[in-house]
Design a protein around this motif. Sequence first.
Motif, PDB file in Angstrom:
ATOM      1  N   LEU A 137      -0.335  -6.296  -6.115  1.00 27.69           N
ATOM      2  CA  LEU A 137       0.863  -6.374  -6.935  1.00 27.69           C
ATOM      3  C   LEU A 137       1.997  -7.041  -6.168  1.00 27.69           C
ATOM      4  O   LEU A 137       2.757  -7.851  -6.730  1.00 27.69           O
ATOM      5  CB  LEU A 137       1.282  -4.964  -7.374  1.00 27.69           C
ATOM      6  CG  LEU A 137       2.452  -4.855  -8.353  1.00 27.69           C
ATOM      7  CD1 LEU A 137       2.118  -5.534  -9.666  1.00 27.69           C
ATOM      8  CD2 LEU A 137       2.804  -3.386  -8.584  1.00 27.69           C
ATOM      9  N   TYR A 138       2.103  -6.732  -4.880  1.00 28.20           N
ATOM     10  CA  TYR A 138       3.144  -7.362  -4.044  1.00 28.20           C
ATOM     11  C   TYR A 138       2.923  -8.868  -3.948  1.00 28.20           C
ATOM     12  O   TYR A 138       3.869  -9.659  -4.096  1.00 28.20           O
ATOM     13  CB  TYR A 138       3.132  -6.732  -2.650  1.00 28.20           C
ATOM     14  CG  TYR A 138       3.958  -7.499  -1.637  1.00 28.20           C
ATOM     15  CD1 TYR A 138       5.348  -7.476  -1.690  1.00 28.20           C
ATOM     16  CD2 TYR A 138       3.343  -8.257  -0.642  1.00 28.20           C
ATOM     17  CE1 TYR A 138       6.111  -8.188  -0.773  1.00 28.20           C
ATOM     18  CE2 TYR A 138       4.093  -8.973   0.275  1.00 28.20           C
ATOM     19  CZ  TYR A 138       5.476  -8.929   0.203  1.00 28.20           C
ATOM     20  OH  TYR A 138       6.229  -9.649   1.119  1.00 28.20           O
ATOM     21  N   LEU A 139       1.685  -9.282  -3.717  1.00 29.82           N
ATOM     22  CA  LEU A 139       1.386 -10.708  -3.601  1.00 29.82           C
ATOM     23  C   LEU A 139       1.644 -11.440  -4.915  1.00 29.82           C
ATOM     24  O   LEU A 139       2.168 -12.566  -4.926  1.00 29.82           O
ATOM     25  CB  LEU A 139      -0.060 -10.906  -3.152  1.00 29.82           C
ATOM     26  CG  LEU A 139      -0.395 -10.408  -1.741  1.00 29.82           C
ATOM     27  CD1 LEU A 139      -1.875 -10.597  -1.448  1.00 29.82           C
ATOM     28  CD2 LEU A 139       0.449 -11.126  -0.705  1.00 29.82           C
ATOM     29  N   LEU A 140       1.317 -10.810  -6.036  1.00 29.00           N
ATOM     30  CA  LEU A 140       1.607 -11.419  -7.332  1.00 29.00           C
ATOM     31  C   LEU A 140       3.115 -11.576  -7.537  1.00 29.00           C
ATOM     32  O   LEU A 140       3.580 -12.595  -8.062  1.00 29.00           O
ATOM     33  CB  LEU A 140       1.009 -10.567  -8.457  1.00 29.00           C
ATOM     34  CG  LEU A 140      -0.507 -10.646  -8.650  1.00 29.00           C
ATOM     35  CD1 LEU A 140      -0.957  -9.652  -9.716  1.00 29.00           C
ATOM     36  CD2 LEU A 140      -0.927 -12.062  -9.044  1.00 29.00           C
ATOM     37  N   GLY A 141       3.865 -10.557  -7.123  1.00 31.25           N
ATOM     38  CA  GLY A 141       5.317 -10.638  -7.229  1.00 31.25           C
ATOM     39  C   GLY A 141       5.897 -11.750  -6.381  1.00 31.25           C
ATOM     40  O   GLY A 141       6.834 -12.444  -6.797  1.00 31.25           O
ATOM     41  N   ARG A 142       5.320 -11.937  -5.192  1.00 30.02           N
ATOM     42  CA  ARG A 142       5.780 -13.032  -4.325  1.00 30.02           C
ATOM     43  C   ARG A 142       5.474 -14.385  -4.965  1.00 30.02           C
ATOM     44  O   ARG A 142       6.308 -15.294  -4.961  1.00 30.02           O
ATOM     45  CB  ARG A 142       5.106 -12.934  -2.954  1.00 30.02           C
ATOM     46  CG  ARG A 142       5.523 -11.742  -2.114  1.00 30.02           C
ATOM     47  CD  ARG A 142       6.938 -11.855  -1.626  1.00 30.02           C
ATOM     48  NE  ARG A 142       7.086 -12.925  -0.655  1.00 30.02           N
ATOM     49  CZ  ARG A 142       8.200 -13.608  -0.438  1.00 30.02           C
ATOM     50  NH1 ARG A 142       9.268 -13.346  -1.158  1.00 30.02           N
ATOM     51  NH2 ARG A 142       8.258 -14.554   0.475  1.00 30.02           N
ATOM     52  N   PRO A 148      11.162  -9.866  -3.130  1.00 31.73           N
ATOM     53  CA  PRO A 148      11.604 -10.371  -1.832  1.00 31.73           C
ATOM     54  C   PRO A 148      10.492 -10.250  -0.793  1.00 31.73           C
ATOM     55  O   PRO A 148       9.484  -9.571  -1.012  1.00 31.73           O
ATOM     56  CB  PRO A 148      12.786  -9.458  -1.486  1.00 31.73           C
ATOM     57  CG  PRO A 148      12.493  -8.182  -2.220  1.00 31.73           C
ATOM     58  CD  PRO A 148      11.808  -8.588  -3.486  1.00 31.73           C
ATOM     59  N   ASP A 149      10.689 -10.914   0.323  1.00 29.09           N
ATOM     60  CA  ASP A 149       9.761 -10.791   1.446  1.00 29.09           C
ATOM     61  C   ASP A 149       9.979  -9.418   2.080  1.00 29.09           C
ATOM     62  O   ASP A 149      11.021  -9.164   2.685  1.00 29.09           O
ATOM     63  CB  ASP A 149      10.034 -11.906   2.463  1.00 29.09           C
ATOM     64  CG  ASP A 149       9.203 -11.747   3.732  1.00 29.09           C
ATOM     65  OD1 ASP A 149       8.159 -11.055   3.678  1.00 29.09           O
ATOM     66  OD2 ASP A 149       9.610 -12.298   4.769  1.00 29.09           O
ATOM     67  N   VAL A 150       9.019  -8.519   1.914  1.00 25.18           N
ATOM     68  CA  VAL A 150       9.135  -7.163   2.460  1.00 25.18           C
ATOM     69  C   VAL A 150       8.484  -7.137   3.832  1.00 25.18           C
ATOM     70  O   VAL A 150       7.266  -7.315   3.958  1.00 25.18           O
ATOM     71  CB  VAL A 150       8.480  -6.117   1.526  1.00 25.18           C
ATOM     72  CG1 VAL A 150       8.583  -4.728   2.142  1.00 25.18           C
ATOM     73  CG2 VAL A 150       9.138  -6.147   0.152  1.00 25.18           C
ATOM     74  N   ALA A 151       9.289  -6.940   4.860  1.00 28.58           N
ATOM     75  CA  ALA A 151       8.794  -6.857   6.240  1.00 28.58           C
ATOM     76  C   ALA A 151       8.717  -5.385   6.633  1.00 28.58           C
ATOM     77  O   ALA A 151       9.751  -4.745   6.823  1.00 28.58           O
ATOM     78  CB  ALA A 151       9.722  -7.611   7.186  1.00 28.58           C
ATOM     79  N   GLY A 216       8.531  -5.205  -8.561  1.00 28.06           N
ATOM     80  CA  GLY A 216       7.123  -4.918  -8.313  1.00 28.06           C
ATOM     81  C   GLY A 216       6.925  -3.610  -7.574  1.00 28.06           C
ATOM     82  O   GLY A 216       6.001  -2.847  -7.873  1.00 28.06           O
ATOM     83  N   ALA A 217       7.804  -3.340  -6.608  1.00 28.20           N
ATOM     84  CA  ALA A 217       7.717  -2.082  -5.860  1.00 28.20           C
ATOM     85  C   ALA A 217       8.020  -0.891  -6.763  1.00 28.20           C
ATOM     86  O   ALA A 217       7.422   0.176  -6.613  1.00 28.20           O
ATOM     87  CB  ALA A 217       8.676  -2.109  -4.673  1.00 28.20           C
ATOM     88  N   PHE A 218       8.968  -1.086  -7.697  1.00 25.19           N
ATOM     89  CA  PHE A 218       9.254  -0.012  -8.649  1.00 25.19           C
ATOM     90  C   PHE A 218       8.011   0.313  -9.465  1.00 25.19           C
ATOM     91  O   PHE A 218       7.628   1.479  -9.603  1.00 25.19           O
ATOM     92  CB  PHE A 218      10.398  -0.421  -9.577  1.00 25.19           C
ATOM     93  CG  PHE A 218      10.632   0.553 -10.705  1.00 25.19           C
ATOM     94  CD1 PHE A 218      11.384   1.687 -10.507  1.00 25.19           C
ATOM     95  CD2 PHE A 218      10.069   0.331 -11.956  1.00 25.19           C
ATOM     96  CE1 PHE A 218      11.587   2.599 -11.540  1.00 25.19           C
ATOM     97  CE2 PHE A 218      10.262   1.226 -12.991  1.00 25.19           C
ATOM     98  CZ  PHE A 218      11.026   2.370 -12.783  1.00 25.19           C
ATOM     99  N   VAL A 219       7.358  -0.715 -10.001  1.00 19.94           N
ATOM    100  CA  VAL A 219       6.168  -0.502 -10.832  1.00 19.94           C
ATOM    101  C   VAL A 219       5.045   0.123 -10.012  1.00 19.94           C
ATOM    102  O   VAL A 219       4.406   1.094 -10.444  1.00 19.94           O
ATOM    103  CB  VAL A 219       5.702  -1.828 -11.461  1.00 19.94           C
ATOM    104  CG1 VAL A 219       4.394  -1.631 -12.214  1.00 19.94           C
ATOM    105  CG2 VAL A 219       6.773  -2.371 -12.398  1.00 19.94           C
ATOM    106  N   GLY A 220       4.804  -0.420  -8.813  1.00 20.25           N
ATOM    107  CA  GLY A 220       3.725   0.096  -7.980  1.00 20.25           C
ATOM    108  C   GLY A 220       3.937   1.549  -7.605  1.00 20.25           C
ATOM    109  O   GLY A 220       3.006   2.354  -7.653  1.00 20.25           O
ATOM    110  N   ASN A 221       5.171   1.906  -7.255  1.00 18.44           N
ATOM    111  CA  ASN A 221       5.444   3.287  -6.863  1.00 18.44           C
ATOM    112  C   ASN A 221       5.512   4.213  -8.067  1.00 18.44           C
ATOM    113  O   ASN A 221       5.236   5.412  -7.942  1.00 18.44           O
ATOM    114  CB  ASN A 221       6.740   3.356  -6.051  1.00 18.44           C
ATOM    115  CG  ASN A 221       6.531   2.938  -4.614  1.00 18.44           C
ATOM    116  OD1 ASN A 221       6.095   3.732  -3.793  1.00 18.44           O
ATOM    117  ND2 ASN A 221       6.822   1.685  -4.317  1.00 18.44           N
TER     118      ASN A 221
END
Length: 266
Positions: A137-142, A148-151, A216-221
């Motif tokens: 999901l993160y890669l799709l969002g990118r 954003p780029d999550v480090a 994306g992080a909201f949806v994933g979490n």
Amino acid sequence: MLRSWLAPGPPAQPPVVTDRRERRLIGLEIAVVVTVTLGLSALRSALSLLEALLAPAPLSEQQVALNAPASTDLWLDLAFQLTRALQLAGWGALAAYLLLRAGFALRRVGLDGRRPGRDALHSAGLAALIGIPGLGLYLLGRLAGITPDVAPSTLTDAWWRIPVLVVSAAANSWAEEVVMIGYLLTRLRQLGFSENRSALVAAVLRGAYHLYQGVGAFVGNLVMGLVFARYWQRTNRLWPLVGAHLLIDVVAFVGYALLVDVLPFT
């Protein structure tokens, strides 16, 4: 079979509190605990996302660091990192203490050592179930330009970096699962909330305090919160959730720190 597992089970529920004064006190306690812990994190997270959306640079060109340096001095930075972890540990301890004060032995929410082997196995399974789709999901969002780029770590390559990242992962998992699952769902049961409604409340809040990482992080979490809530409602075991969250964060934090120079999507 999956549908059956996702349906609310017949847990040993505490009796619904009917005394009006006691219900008000429980509601007030929930509001205070959520506000001083992850509720404020959710508000700050939403404001951070709003600020990012208003910035001149597109969201896809911005970076969010989960474990960032807090000082240019290595020893002070170490102290800041450990203080943050201690704060998170304190949030979880507060929630556990309030359950004890309310008459709930911690074994009633699944914090006991009766089945370490099975709990560890379930932790690994849940980590894979959540972690692998979460990365996708993160890669799709990118790729879509909405994340954003999550480090996971931008800490200095000091001798203490890896141990601190593990401690940070442990503190995160302990605080989130004890507060959001063990404490919140137990207290909502006392107020007569349905299992589905309780799970949704906890999941939305979990997603909200990850908003700073993007939609994306909201949806994933949110999905993670629903799965974790239902698992606990069906099994009454909390350690597997703490363990799964720990594994996900350790892989993300430590893996990123060690492989950042060779990862294709950083």
